[in-house]
Design an enzyme around this catalytic site. Structure first.
Site, PDB file in Angstrom:
ATOM      1  N   SER A   1     -49.651 -13.062   4.846  1.00  0.00           N
ATOM      2  CA  SER A   1     -48.376 -12.710   4.223  1.00  0.00           C
ATOM      3  C   SER A   1     -47.270 -13.712   4.556  1.00  0.00           C
ATOM      4  O   SER A   1     -46.360 -13.924   3.757  1.00  0.00           O
ATOM      5  CB  SER A   1     -47.953 -11.305   4.668  1.00  0.00           C
ATOM      6  OG  SER A   1     -48.917 -10.343   4.289  1.00  0.00           O
TER       7      SER A   1
ATOM      8  N   GLY B   1     -60.189 -17.194  -4.188  1.00  0.00           N
ATOM      9  CA  GLY B   1     -61.029 -16.871  -5.339  1.00  0.00           C
ATOM     10  C   GLY B   1     -61.377 -18.102  -6.145  1.00  0.00           C
ATOM     11  O   GLY B   1     -60.554 -18.994  -6.327  1.00  0.00           O
TER      12      GLY B   1
ATOM     13  N   ARG C   1     -68.785  21.103 -16.042  1.00  0.00           N
ATOM     14  CA  ARG C   1     -69.594  21.601 -14.922  1.00  0.00           C
ATOM     15  C   ARG C   1     -69.234  23.036 -14.606  1.00  0.00           C
ATOM     16  O   ARG C   1     -68.079  23.360 -14.338  1.00  0.00           O
ATOM     17  CB  ARG C   1     -69.341  20.723 -13.686  1.00  0.00           C
ATOM     18  CG  ARG C   1     -70.013  21.233 -12.416  1.00  0.00           C
ATOM     19  CD  ARG C   1     -71.519  20.985 -12.460  1.00  0.00           C
ATOM     20  NE  ARG C   1     -72.113  21.071 -11.142  1.00  0.00           N
ATOM     21  CZ  ARG C   1     -72.660  22.181 -10.640  1.00  0.00           C
ATOM     22  NH1 ARG C   1     -72.666  23.299 -11.355  1.00  0.00           N
ATOM     23  NH2 ARG C   1     -73.199  22.173  -9.438  1.00  0.00           N
TER      24      ARG C   1
ATOM     25  N   GLY D   1     -72.284  15.644  -5.621  1.00  0.00           N
ATOM     26  CA  GLY D   1     -73.372  14.678  -5.546  1.00  0.00           C
ATOM     27  C   GLY D   1     -73.402  13.741  -6.736  1.00  0.00           C
ATOM     28  O   GLY D   1     -73.793  12.579  -6.613  1.00  0.00           O
TER      29      GLY D   1
ATOM     30  N   THR E   1     -54.464  -4.720  -0.118  1.00  0.00           N
ATOM     31  CA  THR E   1     -54.062  -5.906   0.648  1.00  0.00           C
ATOM     32  C   THR E   1     -54.041  -7.166  -0.213  1.00  0.00           C
ATOM     33  O   THR E   1     -53.503  -8.184   0.206  1.00  0.00           O
ATOM     34  CB  THR E   1     -55.015  -6.139   1.848  1.00  0.00           C
ATOM     35  OG1 THR E   1     -56.377  -6.090   1.417  1.00  0.00           O
ATOM     36  CG2 THR E   1     -54.795  -5.062   2.896  1.00  0.00           C
TER      37      THR E   1
ATOM     38  N   GLU F   1     -52.788  -9.677  -3.079  1.00  0.00           N
ATOM     39  CA  GLU F   1     -51.429  -9.982  -3.536  1.00  0.00           C
ATOM     40  C   GLU F   1     -50.380  -9.411  -2.576  1.00  0.00           C
ATOM     41  O   GLU F   1     -49.296  -9.026  -2.994  1.00  0.00           O
ATOM     42  CB  GLU F   1     -51.189  -9.456  -4.953  1.00  0.00           C
ATOM     43  CG  GLU F   1     -51.840 -10.285  -6.040  1.00  0.00           C
ATOM     44  CD  GLU F   1     -51.202 -11.666  -6.204  1.00  0.00           C
ATOM     45  OE1 GLU F   1     -49.982 -11.764  -6.131  1.00  0.00           O
ATOM     46  OE2 GLU F   1     -51.950 -12.637  -6.409  1.00  0.00           O
TER      47      GLU F   1
ATOM     48  N   ASP G   1     -50.270  -7.450   1.613  1.00  0.00           N
ATOM     49  CA  ASP G   1     -50.598  -6.197   2.290  1.00  0.00           C
ATOM     50  C   ASP G   1     -49.538  -5.150   1.946  1.00  0.00           C
ATOM     51  O   ASP G   1     -48.337  -5.390   2.066  1.00  0.00           O
ATOM     52  CB  ASP G   1     -50.642  -6.443   3.797  1.00  0.00           C
ATOM     53  CG  ASP G   1     -50.956  -5.184   4.574  1.00  0.00           C
ATOM     54  OD1 ASP G   1     -50.034  -4.371   4.765  1.00  0.00           O
ATOM     55  OD2 ASP G   1     -52.103  -5.020   4.999  1.00  0.00           O
TER      56      ASP G   1
END
Length: 769
Positions: free
Chosen positions: A288, A321, A454, A538, A559, A561, A563
């Site tokens: 940062s 990246g 459900r 599940g 975190t 771009e 924190d």
């Protein structure tokens, strides 16, 4: 083996058989309970009857599991033949069994005293209500619920949620659906990276990369790029980040920090993916804290070049990246030294690989390795060793080295120049926050659709019910849907401010808002994805239902771009504008004036929410929520300034005083952003003309406002502004609103208009109604 025929053939025994089964099925009968059974049966049992029932009432030799199953099967068969109503209880069933196939003379013993004795026995054994009969008289299982048409216009609601770029967002969603790429499970890191790169190239072919550079490679404005980035968030988040690194960070740094010569040379090739690149800002020792990065660039006048070096191990570029596999060039942020003078952090275009993929000399790259998520993105580490680059590779919008080797900048202050440079990159936080919101919408759509289909439990006299009918399930999903709507409107306002500030040098307020919304929204995304996973049981744990990848990939947004915790401190500092402007001035006279001016402000005024009103209209009013959230924001602002000043008065340095107050900074930041989000939501709802859409949005707005208050109720009560009766009323009102919204929960998420092929989860089958 005990015989069933004899006891079922005896009308005097039949009334007690349902209770006999339930008593043994419920657990071991005690001698005391057996004594009670005999005492109640005594009035109508003959010696012959007693001999027939005795084998079933022996605690030393209880019925076996097989015998109980046979008894249950016989009872079910008898009950089915009688077409009994499941709303009765064990006494009703026993009496009907006794009356079946018996003439009047055989039933002379069956009178009010016997019925009373049976009820006393039922009560003594604890078989109250309808629950005990449900296993004998099975509940009819209803067909799958039919979703009624929405009572409001879904298309209009979607256009409101998507805002000014609604048509463009829909174009991107539909375009992704037509590509029909599907999702990848159990693939290697290398294969995942390869397919992600291929897909980014496909997006570039479609012209979607060009949206990042309006005026150079596209018409329109940057809102189209942010809208594209957000809409890609409904698909794979590795693709989102790879797209963002290439066009938003690498290309964006050239677009914002470079000048026309850089635009002509690089941007068309970046937009077409001919020139994949990186954004190399973060370092191992400095994430940062960009101001203190250690990578060093020194100007060499003898060759008119810059020399790039990684002077220490902590200076290596980390988590970059596109670096590990694809990047050919990078925008590198480094300390600039010209002659004997250091000029702070600047940005440079630096080569990494040749066109054939080989790493250039004097550069070393390593793979960061397998990650928790986003394994379609090739993050890498980079070192530089006396790498020489041309002088023209300096991105020189705000500073340059001229032909004479002299440093030039139109901004005299190094601090202002630094923040102006970083301010041009605020779009990354805007885009990441928007994509996080898209992931949230996907998770909520999957979980809510599942909840409407459900079935589980339900009253014993009726069918199982969809789990969305359970209040606990409504409270898990509906306040989060309301908050998602609120964030949709807040991000619309943020994007609008971002587009309007592109040519402005001072973006401090925008930076703070972007930092806060990115943090608030991505924290919420992570919490919501996990809650939705749990809400699907599940099924939510299966990869094919997508919560696993959503959770793993969105995790880094907290975190990425910046924190979130660090960004929230930026929000609090911006909130104290006058204080921030005087942060380093001796005596901090400005802080004193700020505090004095604020002391008589809104905090001392009468606020509607301090009243004792608890009626529904009051609790749902925007005036209440705005007053409450604004009060918390203002109060924390003033008390933070006072708390900070006391520490300065006690001799603390500004750094130590800030560190000692960090908890307060974070509370203020969260309160301020929550107020801003609510204000955006309320403003948007007030402008809706369609009555049906406005009604549902008003209800969602009320739920969001009350939930904000409920989540901070400890603070409001500690501050003495909400009393216990009102706190209880707020909790009750939230329950009521959830009950009102539950029948339309499916429609509320369908209004996001996420194509089925992008949702892809089998438990979320069926497109928008």
């Amino acid at each position: 083996m005990r015989q069933l025929d004899a006891i079922f053939a005896n009308p005097r025994l039949r009334p007690v058989l349902p209770m006999l089964y339930v008593a043994w099925a419920d657990g071991q009968l005690t001698n005391h309970e057996l004594g009670g059974i005999y005492s109640q049966l005594e009035p109508w049992l003959t010696p012959a009857c007693k001999a027939e029932i005795d084998p079933w009432l022996n605690p030393a030799d209880p019925p076996s599991a097989i015998e109980l199953q046979q008894l249950l099967g016989r009872l079910r068969a008898e009950a089915a033949a009688l077409s009994l109503d499941a709303r009765g209880d064990l006494v009703d069933l026993g009496l009907e069994l006794a009356r079946a196939d018996a003439d009047a003379r055989e039933l002379e013993w069956l009178g009010p005293k016997v019925e009373d004795a049976l009820r006393d026995l039922r009560d003594a054994l604890g078989f109250m209500g309808h629950d005990a009969i449900s296993e004998i008289v099975p509940v009819h299982v209803a067909p799958a619920p039919v979703i009624a048409p929405a009572p409001f216009d879904l298309q209009l609601l979607n256009r409101l949620l998507d805002g000014p770029y609604a048509d463009h967002k829909r174009k991107i969603r539909d375009g992704l659906a037509e590509l029909d790429w599907g999702y990848q499970y159990e693939v290697s890191k290398e294969d995942f990276r390869g397919s992600t790169t291929d897909r980014v190239r496909k997006l570039a072919e479609l012209g979607w990369g060009a949206f990042a550079f309006p005026g150079v490679t596209s018409d329109g404005d940057l809102g189209h790029f942010v809208a594209t980035f957000e809409s890609l968030g409904f698909y794979d988040l590795s693709l989102v980040i790879k797209y963002g690194v290439q066009f938003g960070l690498w290309g964006g740094s050239v677009y914002f920090l470079g000048t026309e010569k850089h635009h002509r040379k690089y941007l068309p090739r970046i937009a077409s993916m001919e020139l994949p690149g990186c954004f190399a800002m973060s370092e191992l020792g400095h994430g940062s804290n960009v101001r203190d990065v250690e990578t060093l660039v020194v100007y060499d006048p003898a060759t008119d070049e810059f020399v790039v070096n990684t002077p220490t191990e902590s200076a290596r570029k980390e988590w970059i990246g596109n670096a590990a596999r694809d990047g050919q060039m990078a925008t590198v942020f480094a300390q600039l030294r010209v002659g004997e003078h250091d000029h702070g952090v600047h940005a440079f275009i630096v080569p990494l690989r040749n066109a054939d993929g080989t790493v250039v000399p004097n550069v070393r790259i390593e793979d960061c390795g397998h990650k928790v998520g986003l394994n379609g993105v090739d993050n890498g580490k980079i070192w530089f060793d006396n790498l020489r680059i041309p002088r023209e590779n300096m991105l020189d919008r705000y500073a340059s080295v001229d032909d004479n080797g002299d440093y030039q900048s139109p901004i005299a202050s190094s601090g202002k120049r630094f923040f102006t440079m970083l301010g041009t990159l605020v779009g990354g936080r805007v885009a990441v926050g928007s994509a996080g919101l898209a992931a949230t919408k996907s998770a909520l759509t999957i979980a809510t659709r599942y909840a409407t289909q459900r079935r589980q439990f339900g009253p014993n006299e009726a069918a199982e019910v969809p789990i969305i009918q359970y209040r606990s399930h409504q409270l898990r999903l509906l306040p989060r849907i309301a908050k998602t709507y609120a964030l949709s409107f807040a991000f619309q306002d943020l994007v609008s401010e971002f587009i309007g500030s592109v040519d402005k040098e001072d973006k401090q307020e925008l930076e703070a808002l972007a930092a806060g919304l990115k943090s608030y929204g991505t924290w919420f995304a992570n919490e919501t994805i996990q809650e939705c996973r749990e809400a699907c049981g599940g099924q939510g744990y299966l990869s094919i239902n997508r919560f696993a990848s959503l959770r793993e990939d969105a995790d880094i947004f907290a975190t990425f771009e910046g924190d979130n915790t660090v960004l929230m401190q930026l929000v609090a500092k911006s909130r104290l504008t006058t204080f921030k402007n005087n942060f380093s001035e001796p005596g901090l006279f400005g802080v004193v004036r700020f505090i004095a001016r604020q002391a008589s402000a809104v905090v001392t005024e009468t606020n509607p929410y301090t009243s004792r009103q608890t009626d529904s209209a009051h609790l749902r009013s925007a005036d209440l929520h705005l007053a409450a959230l604004k009060y918390r924001d203002d109060y924390l602002t003033q008390t933070l300034a006072r708390r900070f000043k006391r520490r300065l008065d006690d001799g603390m340095t500004p750094f130590d005083a800030l560190n000692d107050c960090q908890d307060h900074f974070l509370s203020l930041a969260y309160a301020h952003i929550e107020f801003e989000v609510y204000r955006s939501f309320a403003k948007a709802v007030a402008e809706v003309a369609d009555p049906a859409v406005r009604t549902v949005l008003e209800t969602l707005r009320a739920l969001y406002g009350l939930d904000c208050m409920q989540q901070q109720m400890g603070w409001f009560m500690e501050a003495g502004t909400v009393e216990p009766p009102k706190a209880r009323a707020i909790r009750t009102e939230i329950n009521m609103i959830c009950g009102e919204l539950a029948p339309n929960a499916r429609h509320l998420v369908d209004a996001f208009l996420i194509p089925d092929s992008l949702l892809a989860a089998p438990i979320a089958v069926g497109g928008p109604t």
